[in-house]
Scaffold this motif. Structure first.
Motif, PDB file in Angstrom:
ATOM      1  N   LEU A 315       1.097  -1.409  -0.008  1.00 27.59           N
ATOM      2  CA  LEU A 315       0.075  -0.103  -0.209  1.00 27.59           C
ATOM      3  C   LEU A 315       0.919   1.378   0.061  1.00 27.59           C
ATOM      4  CD1 LEU A 315      -2.690  -0.965   2.326  1.00 27.59           C
ATOM      5  CD2 LEU A 315      -2.831  -0.982   0.095  1.00 27.59           C
ATOM      6  N   PHE A 316       2.226   1.053   0.328  1.00 26.90           N
ATOM      7  CA  PHE A 316       3.047   2.294   0.422  1.00 26.90           C
ATOM      8  C   PHE A 316       4.395   2.033  -0.551  1.00 26.90           C
ATOM      9  CE2 PHE A 316       0.492   2.169   4.330  1.00 26.90           C
ATOM     10  CZ  PHE A 316       0.226   3.300   4.253  1.00 26.90           C
ATOM     11  N   VAL A 317       4.235   0.967  -1.472  1.00 21.65           N
ATOM     12  CA  VAL A 317       5.290   0.852  -2.279  1.00 21.65           C
ATOM     13  C   VAL A 317       5.621   1.951  -3.458  1.00 21.65           C
ATOM     14  CG1 VAL A 317       3.828  -0.353  -4.055  1.00 21.65           C
ATOM     15  CG2 VAL A 317       6.362  -0.952  -3.482  1.00 21.65           C
ATOM     16  N   PHE A 318       4.720   2.970  -3.464  1.00 25.61           N
ATOM     17  CA  PHE A 318       4.618   3.864  -4.098  1.00 25.61           C
ATOM     18  C   PHE A 318       6.038   4.780  -4.026  1.00 25.61           C
ATOM     19  CE2 PHE A 318       1.616   5.238  -0.913  1.00 25.61           C
ATOM     20  CZ  PHE A 318       2.312   6.436  -0.630  1.00 25.61           C
ATOM     21  N   GLY A 319       6.417   4.916  -2.849  1.00 25.77           N
ATOM     22  CA  GLY A 319       7.513   5.612  -2.582  1.00 25.77           C
ATOM     23  C   GLY A 319       9.062   5.221  -3.261  1.00 25.77           C
ATOM     24  N   TYR A 320       8.797   3.943  -3.707  1.00 27.05           N
ATOM     25  CA  TYR A 320       9.923   3.490  -4.598  1.00 27.05           C
ATOM     26  C   TYR A 320       9.880   4.109  -6.092  1.00 27.05           C
ATOM     27  CZ  TYR A 320      11.895  -0.536  -1.891  1.00 27.05           C
ATOM     28  OH  TYR A 320      12.553  -1.178  -0.959  1.00 27.05           O
ATOM     29  N   TRP A 321       8.740   4.361  -6.587  1.00 22.52           N
ATOM     30  CA  TRP A 321       8.305   4.874  -7.821  1.00 22.52           C
ATOM     31  C   TRP A 321       9.043   6.220  -8.228  1.00 22.52           C
ATOM     32  CZ3 TRP A 321       2.363   3.502  -7.603  1.00 22.52           C
ATOM     33  CH2 TRP A 321       2.484   2.284  -7.334  1.00 22.52           C
ATOM     34  N   ILE A 322       8.967   6.762  -7.035  1.00 21.86           N
ATOM     35  CA  ILE A 322       9.666   8.276  -7.169  1.00 21.86           C
ATOM     36  C   ILE A 322      10.888   8.461  -6.562  1.00 21.86           C
ATOM     37  CG2 ILE A 322       9.185  10.672  -6.520  1.00 21.86           C
ATOM     38  CD1 ILE A 322       7.079   9.415  -8.460  1.00 21.86           C
ATOM     39  N   ILE A 323      11.302   7.674  -5.498  1.00 24.92           N
ATOM     40  CA  ILE A 323      12.719   8.017  -4.994  1.00 24.92           C
ATOM     41  C   ILE A 323      13.687   7.375  -5.660  1.00 24.92           C
ATOM     42  CG2 ILE A 323      14.002   7.506  -2.837  1.00 24.92           C
ATOM     43  CD1 ILE A 323      11.995   9.839  -2.297  1.00 24.92           C
ATOM     44  N   TRP A 324      13.470   6.182  -6.131  1.00 25.86           N
ATOM     45  CA  TRP A 324      14.471   5.694  -7.008  1.00 25.86           C
ATOM     46  C   TRP A 324      15.041   6.419  -8.109  1.00 25.86           C
ATOM     47  CZ3 TRP A 324      14.077  -0.597  -7.515  1.00 25.86           C
ATOM     48  CH2 TRP A 324      14.561  -1.112  -6.496  1.00 25.86           C
ATOM     49  N   PRO A 325      14.005   6.851  -8.930  1.00 29.21           N
ATOM     50  CA  PRO A 325      14.696   7.582 -10.090  1.00 29.21           C
ATOM     51  C   PRO A 325      15.193   8.848  -9.529  1.00 29.21           C
ATOM     52  CG  PRO A 325      12.315   6.912 -10.804  1.00 29.21           C
ATOM     53  CD  PRO A 325      12.554   6.483  -9.316  1.00 29.21           C
ATOM     54  N   ASP A 326      14.969   9.516  -8.360  1.00 27.92           N
ATOM     55  CA  ASP A 326      15.455  10.710  -7.919  1.00 27.92           C
ATOM     56  C   ASP A 326      16.977  10.453  -7.520  1.00 27.92           C
ATOM     57  OD1 ASP A 326      13.311  12.243  -8.497  1.00 27.92           O
ATOM     58  OD2 ASP A 326      12.533  12.307  -6.374  1.00 27.92           O
ATOM     59  N   LEU A 327      17.426   9.416  -7.257  1.00 29.73           N
ATOM     60  CA  LEU A 327      18.670   8.832  -6.647  1.00 29.73           C
ATOM     61  C   LEU A 327      19.650   9.196  -7.903  1.00 29.73           C
ATOM     62  CD1 LEU A 327      18.167   5.572  -4.763  1.00 29.73           C
ATOM     63  CD2 LEU A 327      18.593   7.763  -3.660  1.00 29.73           C
ATOM     64  N   PHE A 328      19.501   9.109  -9.005  1.00 31.32           N
ATOM     65  CA  PHE A 328      20.261   9.517 -10.190  1.00 31.32           C
ATOM     66  C   PHE A 328      20.649  10.758  -9.950  1.00 31.32           C
ATOM     67  CE2 PHE A 328      18.553   5.452 -12.312  1.00 31.32           C
ATOM     68  CZ  PHE A 328      19.572   4.921 -12.503  1.00 31.32           C
ATOM     69  N   GLU A 329      19.686  11.728  -9.511  1.00 28.82           N
ATOM     70  CA  GLU A 329      20.236  13.060  -9.287  1.00 28.82           C
ATOM     71  C   GLU A 329      20.983  13.362  -7.973  1.00 28.82           C
ATOM     72  OE1 GLU A 329      16.988  15.963  -9.573  1.00 28.82           O
ATOM     73  OE2 GLU A 329      16.026  14.990 -11.003  1.00 28.82           O
ATOM     74  N   CYS A 330      20.720  12.373  -6.991  1.00 30.41           N
ATOM     75  CA  CYS A 330      21.797  12.619  -5.995  1.00 30.41           C
ATOM     76  C   CYS A 330      23.170  12.016  -6.186  1.00 30.41           C
ATOM     77  CB  CYS A 330      21.170  11.554  -4.819  1.00 30.41           C
ATOM     78  SG  CYS A 330      19.697  12.215  -4.145  1.00 30.41           S
ATOM     79  N   PHE A 331      23.445  11.244  -7.076  1.00 29.37           N
ATOM     80  CA  PHE A 331      24.816  10.516  -7.529  1.00 29.37           C
ATOM     81  C   PHE A 331      25.364  11.514  -8.285  1.00 29.37           C
ATOM     82  CE2 PHE A 331      22.526   6.309  -7.104  1.00 29.37           C
ATOM     83  CZ  PHE A 331      22.642   6.090  -5.950  1.00 29.37           C
ATOM     84  N   LYS A 332      26.399  12.143  -7.732  1.00 32.71           N
ATOM     85  CA  LYS A 332      27.188  13.286  -8.463  1.00 32.71           C
ATOM     86  C   LYS A 332      28.171  12.445  -9.531  1.00 32.71           C
ATOM     87  CE  LYS A 332      25.006  16.489  -7.001  1.00 32.71           C
ATOM     88  NZ  LYS A 332      24.228  17.276  -7.584  1.00 32.71           N
TER      89      LYS A 332
END
Length: 396
Positions: A315-332
């Motif tokens: 019911l809360f797996v949707f956090g992955y759908w947004i956070i995982w793609p955003d990690l590419f912006e976190c990695f320099k």
């Protein structure tokens, strides 16, 4: 594994769109929802009888009547479905006739795709990648099997912005609409009061470590809590809880250390390390971090009975759908981006094979030919027997 090949080819097409996304200008990025939607509708909307739950949905489609449009899901004569999906099935049958189940399935998929696109357009940093992560992290099996549950989750997600805007009335109306399709949506109502509130990263880390220790050492959190409550109430409940917890089949469904466990460990630690960077990408990421906190909590603290923990966590797996793609912006460093991309590719392949690599999920499309209902029903029963025997042989 051969059963998973069509699904892997489908994801490969989406991967091509994801890799080209950053090279496109802003106008083309804004239109990327169009090819993603087309592929989803073509592949999943026009599917045949795939998965397991279509057997129950088909019964509902055949026999649903207006007097089944109620929330007392245990009162329906042949099925137990909420009023939203019952009304939708009834309308589709009136349009397409008694043999129109695949039309109903198409309409359900169309609704799911529209809701998913609206959600990802608002929050995803890479639209096609968001679709891939959605399918990879529960979305594929949700769309195939858990049709009404998926609609409920996606309706709720389209109301998340009301939490940010502090608009309670439209938010609760959205939650009620989600409840029309699955009763589990009741869990979303109280989120209005805390999902937007940032938590301390050290509190998060403490909960995360405790949760992993519970899984590692098989601490019986669920059984102890349920037993205490049952003993206080007494009577039939105490007997039912005791019988449930002594069920050897349920005991066999407890969580074990697996690739998924290692993924959750790695994801949890990466989120802790990049905590501030993730929140800096967009204010709404506070909600998605909190969603993952709840996801991990359910997964870990209910690990004693895997199916219970997984259903609640999803019911809360949707956090992955947004956070995982955003990690590419976190990695320099480019090397970290490449390493994370390689991990996602390998993990995606393994997840898809584990999810749809079985006879029951043999892909068929109405444009290229499919097995008709009665023949597929017979095949499904035989396939289920084969899969069950295989699982028993593996000790699962």
């Amino acid at each position: 594994m051969s059963y998973a090949i069509p699904y892997l080819i489908f994801l490969l097409l989406l991967a091509v769109l994801a890799l080209s996304y950053d090279r496109l200008d802003e106008k083309l990025r804004e239109r990327m929802w169009m090819p993603c939607s087309f592929l989803l509708i073509l592949f999943l909307g026009l599917r045949g009888y795939i998965g397991d739950d279509w057997t129950g949905y088909h019964v509902m489609f055949e026999y649903v009547k207006p007097n089944d449009f109620h929330f007392n899901v245990f009162a329906s004569h042949s099925f137990r479905f909420e009023p939203g999906i019952a009304i939708l099935a009834y309308v589709c049958r009136r349009i397409a006739g008694g043999d129109g189940y695949l039309f109903f399935q198409f309409i359900v998929t169309l609704i799911q795709v529209i809701l998913l696109m609206r959600f990802l357009k608002r929050y995803s940093s890479n639209f096609p990648l968001g679709v891939i992560i959605f399918l990879m992290m529960s979305g594929l099996i949700m769309m195939i099997n858990l049709m009404r549950n998926t609609i409920a989750i996606l309706i709720f997600l389209n109301g998340l912005h009301y939490i940010e805007e502090r608009r309670p009335l439209p938010y609760f109306l959205v939650c009620f609409a989600a409840l029309m399709f699955h009763l589990s949506a009741f869990i979303y109502f109280p989120l209005y009061f805390f999902l937007h509130r940032p938590i301390n990263r050290w509190v998060y880390l403490t909960l995360f470590i405790i949760g992993n220790l519970i899984v590692l050492f098989r601490v019986p959190v669920l059984s102890v809590g349920a037993t205490i409550v049952a003993q206080l109430i007494g009577g039939k409940l105490a007997v039912m809880v005791k019988s449930y917890l002594e069920d050897q089949h349920m005991a066999a469904l407890s969580f074990n250390i697996s690739i998924g466990s290692l993924e959750r460990l790695g994801t949890g630690l990466i989120i802790f390390y990049y905590w501030d960077k993730i929140k800096a990408i967009r204010p709404a990421n506070v909600m998605f971090i909190n969603a993952l906190v709840i996801f991990f909590t359910f997964y870990f603290f209910f690990s004693e009975v895997r199916e219970v923990g997984k259903r609640l966590a999803d019911l809360f797996v949707f956090g992955y759908w947004i956070i995982w793609p955003d990690l590419f912006e976190c990695f320099k460093q480019r090397s970290l981006k490449i390493a994370f991309g390689v991990f996602l590719t390998i993990y995606c392949i393994l997840k898809v094979i584990g999810t749809v690599g079985y006879p029951n999920t043999k892909y068929e499309n109405i444009l290229t030919g499919y097995t008709y209902y009665h023949q597929r029903l017979h095949q499904h029963q035989e396939d289920t027997k084969v899969v069950t025997k295989a699982q028993q042989g593996d000790g699962q």
